[in-house]
Scaffold this active site. Structure first.
Site, PDB file in Angstrom:
ATOM      1  N   CYS A   2       0.751  -1.275   0.017  1.00 42.52           N
ATOM      2  CA  CYS A   2      -0.239   0.093  -0.074  1.00 42.52           C
ATOM      3  C   CYS A   2       0.941   1.122   0.063  1.00 42.52           C
ATOM      4  CB  CYS A   2      -0.917   0.140   1.174  1.00 42.52           C
ATOM      5  SG  CYS A   2      -1.815  -1.428   1.346  1.00 42.52           S
ATOM      6  N   ARG A  27       5.459  -0.418  -5.998  1.00 37.69           N
ATOM      7  CA  ARG A  27       5.493  -0.975  -4.667  1.00 37.69           C
ATOM      8  C   ARG A  27       4.309  -2.352  -4.806  1.00 37.69           C
ATOM      9  NH1 ARG A  27       7.286   1.895  -0.565  1.00 37.69           N
ATOM     10  NH2 ARG A  27       6.073   0.800   1.063  1.00 37.69           N
ATOM     11  N   TRP A  73      -2.922  -2.653  -1.343  1.00 35.60           N
ATOM     12  CA  TRP A  73      -2.556  -4.209  -1.618  1.00 35.60           C
ATOM     13  C   TRP A  73      -3.281  -5.066  -0.699  1.00 35.60           C
ATOM     14  CZ3 TRP A  73      -0.193  -8.324   0.913  1.00 35.60           C
ATOM     15  CH2 TRP A  73       0.395  -9.204  -0.048  1.00 35.60           C
ATOM     16  N   ASN A  99      -2.276   2.537   5.769  1.00 30.56           N
ATOM     17  CA  ASN A  99      -1.256   1.492   5.434  1.00 30.56           C
ATOM     18  C   ASN A  99      -1.236   0.646   6.715  1.00 30.56           C
ATOM     19  OD1 ASN A  99      -0.781   2.423   2.792  1.00 30.56           O
ATOM     20  ND2 ASN A  99       1.302   3.028   3.118  1.00 30.56           N
ATOM     21  N   GLY A 100      -1.149  -0.753   6.699  1.00 30.27           N
ATOM     22  CA  GLY A 100      -1.002  -1.546   7.708  1.00 30.27           C
ATOM     23  C   GLY A 100      -2.025  -2.311   8.209  1.00 30.27           C
ATOM     24  N   GLU A 480      18.489 -17.515  -5.853  1.00 29.95           N
ATOM     25  CA  GLU A 480      18.303 -16.233  -6.420  1.00 29.95           C
ATOM     26  C   GLU A 480      17.788 -16.524  -7.904  1.00 29.95           C
ATOM     27  OE1 GLU A 480      17.349 -13.629  -5.345  1.00 29.95           O
ATOM     28  OE2 GLU A 480      17.604 -11.979  -7.066  1.00 29.95           O
ATOM     29  N   LYS A 484      13.933 -15.302  -9.106  1.00 30.41           N
ATOM     30  CA  LYS A 484      13.934 -14.404 -10.146  1.00 30.41           C
ATOM     31  C   LYS A 484      12.833 -14.928 -11.225  1.00 30.41           C
ATOM     32  CE  LYS A 484      14.533 -11.708  -8.903  1.00 30.41           C
ATOM     33  NZ  LYS A 484      15.161 -11.117  -7.393  1.00 30.41           N
ATOM     34  N   GLU A 487       9.264 -15.329  -9.785  1.00 32.97           N
ATOM     35  CA  GLU A 487       8.590 -14.080  -9.531  1.00 32.97           C
ATOM     36  C   GLU A 487       8.061 -13.223 -10.792  1.00 32.97           C
ATOM     37  OE1 GLU A 487      10.863 -11.536  -5.887  1.00 32.97           O
ATOM     38  OE2 GLU A 487      12.062 -11.918  -7.550  1.00 32.97           O
ATOM     39  N   HIS A 503      19.261 -36.286  -3.840  1.00 29.11           N
ATOM     40  CA  HIS A 503      18.555 -36.722  -2.504  1.00 29.11           C
ATOM     41  C   HIS A 503      16.932 -36.550  -2.816  1.00 29.11           C
ATOM     42  CE1 HIS A 503      22.350 -37.642  -0.113  1.00 29.11           C
ATOM     43  NE2 HIS A 503      22.634 -36.420  -0.649  1.00 29.11           N
ATOM     44  N   LYS A 602       6.775  -4.648  -3.786  1.00 28.98           N
ATOM     45  CA  LYS A 602       8.276  -4.360  -3.776  1.00 28.98           C
ATOM     46  C   LYS A 602       8.616  -4.342  -2.252  1.00 28.98           C
ATOM     47  CE  LYS A 602      12.012  -2.941  -5.232  1.00 28.98           C
ATOM     48  NZ  LYS A 602      12.822  -4.257  -5.785  1.00 28.98           N
TER      49      LYS A 602
HETATM   50  C1  G6P Z   1       9.629  -8.369  -1.365  1.00 25.97           C
HETATM   51  C2  G6P Z   1      10.144  -8.101  -2.706  1.00 25.97           C
HETATM   52  C3  G6P Z   1      11.287  -8.847  -2.905  1.00 25.97           C
HETATM   53  C4  G6P Z   1      12.302  -8.722  -1.704  1.00 25.97           C
HETATM   54  C5  G6P Z   1      11.823  -8.945  -0.455  1.00 25.97           C
HETATM   55  C6  G6P Z   1      12.799  -8.326   0.693  1.00 25.97           C
HETATM   56  O1  G6P Z   1       9.198  -9.877  -1.138  1.00 25.97           O
HETATM   57  O2  G6P Z   1       9.266  -8.482  -3.620  1.00 25.97           O
HETATM   58  O3  G6P Z   1      11.935  -8.418  -4.225  1.00 25.97           O
HETATM   59  O4  G6P Z   1      13.683  -9.191  -2.191  1.00 25.97           O
HETATM   60  O5  G6P Z   1      10.564  -8.182  -0.263  1.00 25.97           O
HETATM   61  O6  G6P Z   1      12.694  -6.787   0.469  1.00 25.97           O
HETATM   62  P1  G6P Z   1      13.785  -5.928   1.280  1.00 25.97           P
HETATM   63  O7  G6P Z   1      13.291  -4.434   0.809  1.00 25.97           O
HETATM   64  O8  G6P Z   1      13.515  -6.111   2.707  1.00 25.97           O
HETATM   65  O9  G6P Z   1      14.963  -6.282   0.581  1.00 25.97           O
END
Ligand code: G6P
Length: 607
Positions: A2, A27, A73, A99-100, A480, A484, A487, A503, A602
């Site tokens: 949000c 975001r 959101w 927000n929250g 990672e 990626k 996501e 395993h 984000k």
């Molecule tokens: C969210 C984002 C990710 C990010 C994670 C941690 O899930 O979509 O891309 O890696 O938060 O975010 P930060 O701001 O703590 O690195």
């Protein structure tokens, strides 16, 4: 997640609010709305969907010079127009964006209903509007304070009342809020990006603080109405950094910025004379650092994988026991804090709730916690005991790329610093710096080879499942790579240690499930080759990310993505970039919204 924007000034508020919301789009959100005030007349327009849907619904010449806006959101109640913010009380006198999460909203709602209040939405936020209306007796600041006393949970909020036109009251508890001070105009936002086009002067609210603003002035106070004086800070990011700069997506731009962003992370921190690193923000003396006997890294998502690389590196290079853990797990496991352990929390945004709450829990137990963050002025850098900014510039695509390479850059610097304090000679430190200094240029070379990655990604994008496999420091890089891909392309991908495949995961191997292997240039190379052969023997397709000059690999795998040679410690930089590109091209091929993938945010500011 949000986002909040507020404006009081001389200009048409709807333009400023819509533009601010557009800047917060990155975001992640599912609906948006604004409330614009013209005297005692409030116009609320809210829409499920994107800002462009909201923009279409807003009358072109909507009059009014103050207002609040929100990107939602969803947490409580489905995604629809009605549940979008702003919310009002039943008479429409109070408008709120929030927000929250209000944890006790159900109890409050039932009580308000029994008193005759009528609710229109399924949200927790609506109770705030009703409560403020109930507490209002001619003083909005007081009504907001009294309402907040009854709320349990987290909030960043902005409130307007018809009886006090031209005024917005904001409050913060656990969800960021910042005031922008302009010339004859004031801004309020959950993120500086929403106001940067208008002012660089910001005042960050802390938890328990409120602000009341009109176009010409503002005051800050706490829940007991005590006045607070706060410093005005300068926003250091530039507006151009918020634009795509000729790229079609922010993600592509950010991937391509990495030689520069890594360079910025190193800038002014490599000390050739001392063959070590300088990290001033740690706020720790050499003596204190020498007493550190263990390092724990705490983070979420991509930052967690960067932390894992950091932990491997610290053990290997600095010979200090180090371990990375998910912040969401740390908070509730009653962590054992030892005085000689140094904690790092890694967070691009500096606002991730899981990480922030884990940090506070560790601090409660007496830990020294250092932040590795990007967003200057965010909560984690403000509350941590010290830290290092990664200086990668604003990262706008939801999927993190340049932040990862900058976060690991900081760990390379820290590992060098610690190694030099212990067993590393001047020559060893010097040699390390010389190679580290080449990394930005080598990453540039990897980026120049993007066409090859694209060609492979387009050929494989229609597979449903992928495995990403690596060992040692390349194991977190494999994790990672898998993250990626899932996501942004929504292709199912799993990351494993290449050794672990036998395993269990090897059961998944068939012609339809390609494996991406990260082939190192060190003692583990032969072991990885063995794992590749095991996959090939079962009919699996293999895409290898391998080092220039490793010719033996040509006859073993189906596809090869080459990276330039460096010393083995540095391959995480060079091998993560092709994986970012691979995910990007696969997602584009599948027609995905690369910058704003479905369901993701984000900065995840709720637990
Ligand atoms: C969210 C984002 C990710 C990010 C994670 C941690 O899930 O979509 O891309 O890696 O938060 O975010 P930060 O701001 O703590 O690195």
């Amino acid at each position: 997640m949000c986002g909040i924007v507020g404006y009081c000034g001389p200009k048409p508020a709807s333009d400023i609010l819509l533009e601010g919301l557009k800047r917060l789009e990155y975001r992640g959100y599912d609906s948006a709305g604004i409330c614009v005030g013209k005297g005692e007349d409030f116009q609320i327009i809210k829409k499920k969907g994107k800002i462009k849907d909201l923009r279409e619904a807003v009358p072109v010449n909507l009059a009014g010079t103050f207002g609040i806006g929100h990107t939602r959101w969803a947490t409580h109640g489905e995604v629809n127009d009605v549940n979008s913010h702003p919310h009002t009380n039943d008479t429409g006198e109070v408008a709120v964006v929030h927000n929250g999460i209000i944890e006790n909203y159900n109890t409050l709602k039932n009580k308000l209903i029994s008193e005759g209040h009528k609710f229109q939405t399924d949200t927790d936020t609506e109770v705030i509007a009703h409560l403020i209306a109930k507490m209002y007796h001619g003083n909005l600041e007081q009504a907001v304070r009294e309402a907040l006393y009854l709320l349990k949970g987290t909030y960043g909020l902005a409130v307007m009342h018809k009886k006090e036109p031209g005024k917005i009251v904001g409050a913060r508890n656990g969800s960021p809020l910042v005031l922008g001070v302009g010339d004859g105009e004031m801004f309020l936002a959950s993120d500086v990006m929403a106001m940067m086009a208008h002012t660089k002067d910001a005042v960050y609210l802390e938890d328990g603080e409120l602000v009341s603003m009109t176009k010409d002035s503002y005051t800050m106070f706490d829940l007991d109405a005590r006045h607070i004086e706060k410093e005005v800070e300068k926003i250091t990011w530039e507006l151009e950094q918020l634009e795509k700069g000729g790229y079609r997506t922010f993600m592509e731009k950010e991937i391509n910025e990495q030689s520069q962003s890594i360079k910025r992370a190193f800038q002014g921190r490599l000390d050739l004379d001392g063959a070590t690193a300088h990290l001033g923000g740690l706020n720790m003396s050499a003596k204190q650092l020498l007493n550190v006997q263990r390092v724990e890294v705490v983070a979420a998502g991509t930052s967690y994988y960067a932390g894992m690389v950091g932990a491997y590196l610290l053990e290997r290079l600095a010979r200090i026991p180090a371990h990375a853990e998910l912040s969401s797990e740390v908070r509730y496991k009653n962590p054992i804090v030892e005085p000689s352990t140094l904690y790092f929390v890694v967070s691009q945004s500096g606002e991730t709730a899981d990480t922030l709450y884990a940090m506070r829990e560790l601090q409660r137990k007496g830990a020294t916690v250092l932040g590795v963050c990007n967003a200057v002025g965010a909560t984690i850098p403000r509350e941590s005991d010290g830290g290092v900014y990664i200086h990668s510039g604003p990262e706008i695509a939801v999927a993190s790329t340049k932040a990862f390479t900058s976060q690991i850059s900081v760990f390379y610097l820290f590992a060098l610093l610690i190694a030099r304090m212990r067993h590393f000679s001047f020559e060893e430190g010097y040699g390390f710096i010389r190679e580290l200094d080449r990394i930005p240029a080598l990453v540039g070379q990897v980026l120049q080879r993007a066409e090859k990655v694209k060609e492979i990604a387009l050929r494989y994008a229609h597979h449903q499942n992928f495995l990403f496999l690596g060992r040692g420091m390349l194991y977190p890089v494999a994790l990672e790579g898998a993250l990626k891909l899932k996501e942004i392309s929504y292709i199912h991908a799993e990351g494993y240690s290449a050794a672990e495949i036998k395993h269990g995961p090897i059961a998944l191997i068939n012609e339809e499930t390609p494996s991406v292997f990260l082939v190192p240039d060190d003692g583990l190379r032969d072991k990885v080759i063995t794992s590749i052969k095991e996959v090939k023997a079962r009919g699996g397709k293999v895409i290898a990310v391998a080092v220039d000059g490793d010719e033996e690999i040509n006859d073993i795998v189906d596809e090869i993505i080459r990276v330039p040679k460096t010393i083995d410690l540095f391959y995480p930089f060079l091998m993560v970039v092709p994986l970012q590109l691979f995910a990007f091209y696969a997602a584009e091929e599948l027609g995905r919204d690369v910058d704003q993938p479905r369901n993701l945010a984000k900065s995840v500011t709720v637990e």
